[in-house]
Design a protein around this motif. Structure first.
Motif, PDB file in Angstrom:
ATOM      1  N   LYS A   1       0.835  -1.205   0.000  1.00  0.00           N
ATOM      2  CA  LYS A   1       0.000   0.000   0.000  1.00  0.00           C
ATOM      3  C   LYS A   1       0.867   1.252   0.000  1.00  0.00           C
ATOM      4  N   GLU A   2       1.940   1.243   0.765  1.00  0.00           N
ATOM      5  CA  GLU A   2       2.837   2.403   0.815  1.00  0.00           C
ATOM      6  C   GLU A   2       3.520   2.601  -0.540  1.00  0.00           C
TER       7      GLU A   2
ATOM      8  N   ARG B   1       1.012   4.066  -2.889  1.00  0.00           N
ATOM      9  CA  ARG B   1       0.782   5.476  -2.567  1.00  0.00           C
ATOM     10  C   ARG B   1       1.909   6.352  -3.114  1.00  0.00           C
ATOM     11  N   GLN B   2       3.158   5.887  -2.931  1.00  0.00           N
ATOM     12  CA  GLN B   2       4.304   6.639  -3.427  1.00  0.00           C
ATOM     13  C   GLN B   2       4.302   6.712  -4.953  1.00  0.00           C
TER      14      GLN B   2
END
Length: 98
Positions: free
Chosen positions: A28-29, A32-33
């Motif tokens: 997820k990170e 997002r990035q």
């Protein structure tokens, strides 16, 4: 339990579902990035395209003005390439309509 999730084998063409909080949070990170980077890149591309379009419009308008000046029935009209304007031969002032 984390070792079990890491050792799941997935075959090509099949749906593989794994569970694990660490992998999910990292994925997820990363997503997002990547989205943030994509948005910033899109904004930059939009600015570049907008600037390019403005420059093109200026050049296009200058070509049209040059053509109009050169085709003008006004014998005192001449095209000044450095300023890209149609000027009067006698006064050097810009002509409103060539």
């Amino acid at each position: 339990m984390g070792a079990q999730a890491a050792s799941v084998n997935c075959t090509a063409g099949s749906t593989c579902v794994t569970s694990g909080n660490v992998d999910s949070v990292l994925t997820k990170e990363q997503a997002r990035q990547e989205k943030e980077q994509w948005d910033q890149t899109r904004q930059l591309r939009t600015k570049v395209n907008s600037r390019t379009e403005k420059e093109f419009d200026k050049i296009d308008a200058a070509f049209d003005a040059k053509d109009a000046c050169e085709k003008s029935l006004n014998l005192n009209a001449y095209w000044e390439p450095s300023t890209q304007r149609c000027l009067d031969v006698n006064t050097g002032r810009p002509l409103a309509r060539p």
